[in-house]
Motif scaffolding. Structure first.
Motif, mmCIF file in Angstrom:
data_model
loop_
_atom_site.group_PDB
_atom_site.id
_atom_site.type_symbol
_atom_site.label_atom_id
_atom_site.label_comp_id
_atom_site.label_asym_id
_atom_site.label_seq_id
_atom_site.Cartn_x
_atom_site.Cartn_y
_atom_site.Cartn_z
ATOM 1 N N THR A 228 5.811 -0.799 7.870
ATOM 2 C CA THR A 228 6.208 -1.978 7.115
ATOM 3 C C THR A 228 6.773 -3.037 8.049
ATOM 4 O O THR A 228 7.694 -2.789 8.822
ATOM 5 C CB THR A 228 7.266 -1.596 6.058
ATOM 6 O OG1 THR A 228 6.684 -0.715 5.099
ATOM 7 C CG2 THR A 228 7.790 -2.839 5.346
ATOM 8 N N VAL B 229 4.545 -0.730 3.147
ATOM 9 C CA VAL B 229 4.071 0.623 2.847
ATOM 10 C C VAL B 229 5.171 1.327 2.060
ATOM 11 O O VAL B 229 6.239 1.634 2.596
ATOM 12 C CB VAL B 229 3.731 1.401 4.117
ATOM 13 C CG1 VAL B 229 3.138 2.766 3.750
ATOM 14 C CG2 VAL B 229 2.768 0.607 4.994
ATOM 15 N N SER B 230 4.882 1.561 0.797
ATOM 16 C CA SER B 230 5.904 2.131 -0.077
ATOM 17 C C SER B 230 5.251 2.778 -1.285
ATOM 18 O O SER B 230 4.210 2.322 -1.762
ATOM 19 C CB SER B 230 6.871 1.037 -0.532
ATOM 20 O OG SER B 230 7.795 1.528 -1.480
ATOM 21 N N SER B 231 5.882 3.833 -1.778
ATOM 22 C CA SER B 231 5.404 4.475 -2.997
ATOM 23 C C SER B 231 6.112 3.894 -4.216
ATOM 24 O O SER B 231 5.827 4.300 -5.338
ATOM 25 C CB SER B 231 5.622 5.985 -2.911
ATOM 26 O OG SER B 231 6.985 6.282 -2.648
ATOM 27 N N VAL C 6 0.855 -1.186 0.000
ATOM 28 C CA VAL C 6 0.000 0.000 0.000
ATOM 29 C C VAL C 6 0.894 1.240 0.000
ATOM 30 O O VAL C 6 2.008 1.211 0.523
ATOM 31 C CB VAL C 6 -0.953 -0.016 1.215
ATOM 32 C CG1 VAL C 6 -0.173 0.065 2.509
ATOM 33 C CG2 VAL C 6 -1.989 1.079 1.122
ATOM 34 N N GLN C 7 0.392 2.305 -0.593
ATOM 35 C CA GLN C 7 1.142 3.556 -0.621
ATOM 36 C C GLN C 7 1.027 4.280 0.716
ATOM 37 O O GLN C 7 0.055 4.088 1.454
ATOM 38 C CB GLN C 7 0.621 4.449 -1.740
ATOM 39 C CG GLN C 7 0.905 3.915 -3.127
ATOM 40 C CD GLN C 7 0.508 4.896 -4.207
ATOM 41 O OE1 GLN C 7 -0.261 5.833 -3.983
ATOM 42 N NE2 GLN C 7 1.045 4.695 -5.405
ATOM 43 N N PRO C 8 2.007 5.107 1.041
ATOM 44 C CA PRO C 8 1.899 5.913 2.268
ATOM 45 C C PRO C 8 0.599 6.708 2.282
ATOM 46 O O PRO C 8 0.190 7.269 1.255
ATOM 47 C CB PRO C 8 3.118 6.836 2.169
ATOM 48 C CG PRO C 8 4.104 6.067 1.361
ATOM 49 C CD PRO C 8 3.301 5.312 0.348
ATOM 50 N N GLY D 96 -2.251 5.293 2.781
ATOM 51 C CA GLY D 96 -3.317 4.368 2.436
ATOM 52 C C GLY D 96 -3.799 3.553 3.626
ATOM 53 O O GLY D 96 -3.371 3.762 4.769
#
Length: 120
Positions: free
Chosen positions: A91, A118-120, A12-14, A16
């Motif tokens: 994460t 959690v990462s873009s 999921v993106q930061p 989110g």
């Protein structure tokens, strides 16, 4: 014995959201218990995220307060963790936990873990 099966992890993106779920089964799973979530990031020790007792009393790590919500469905023997406003620091591998007692013996069971990234 208690078996715990987790689901809901992923990427999921930061900022989110993700929802983790855990179902408990087994011969003693419905005894009075506390269920919860712990996490372990690479190179770090496993740490508390949140717990909830059979009667709904909750406890959160400071890092989870205001962003995560733990809930349970005693009829289905499940516990869930709604995670909002996720950050890179969230994460980790998230583990479901069941704690209860039989007589004077404390019992403690863990799920296999589910990865949250959690990462873009």
């Amino acid at each position: 014995q208690v078996q715990l099966v987790e689901s809901g992890g992923g990427l999921v993106q930061p900022g989110g959201s993700l929802r983790l779920s855990c179902e408990a089964s087994g011969s003693i799973a419905r005894r009075i218990n506390t269920m919860g979530w712990y996490r372990q990031a690479p190179g770090k020790q496993r740490e508390l995220v949140a717990t909830i007792t059979s009667i709904g009393i909750t406890n959160y790590a400071d890092s989870a307060k205001g962003r995560f919500t733990i809930s349970r469905d005693n009829a289905k023997n499940t516990v869930s963790l709604q995670m909002n406003s996720l950050k890179a620091d969230d994460t980790a591998i998230y583990y479901c936990n069941w704690r209860g007692r039989i007589g004077f013996s404390e019992l403690n069971y863990w799920g296999q873990g589910t990865q949250v990234t959690v990462s873009s």
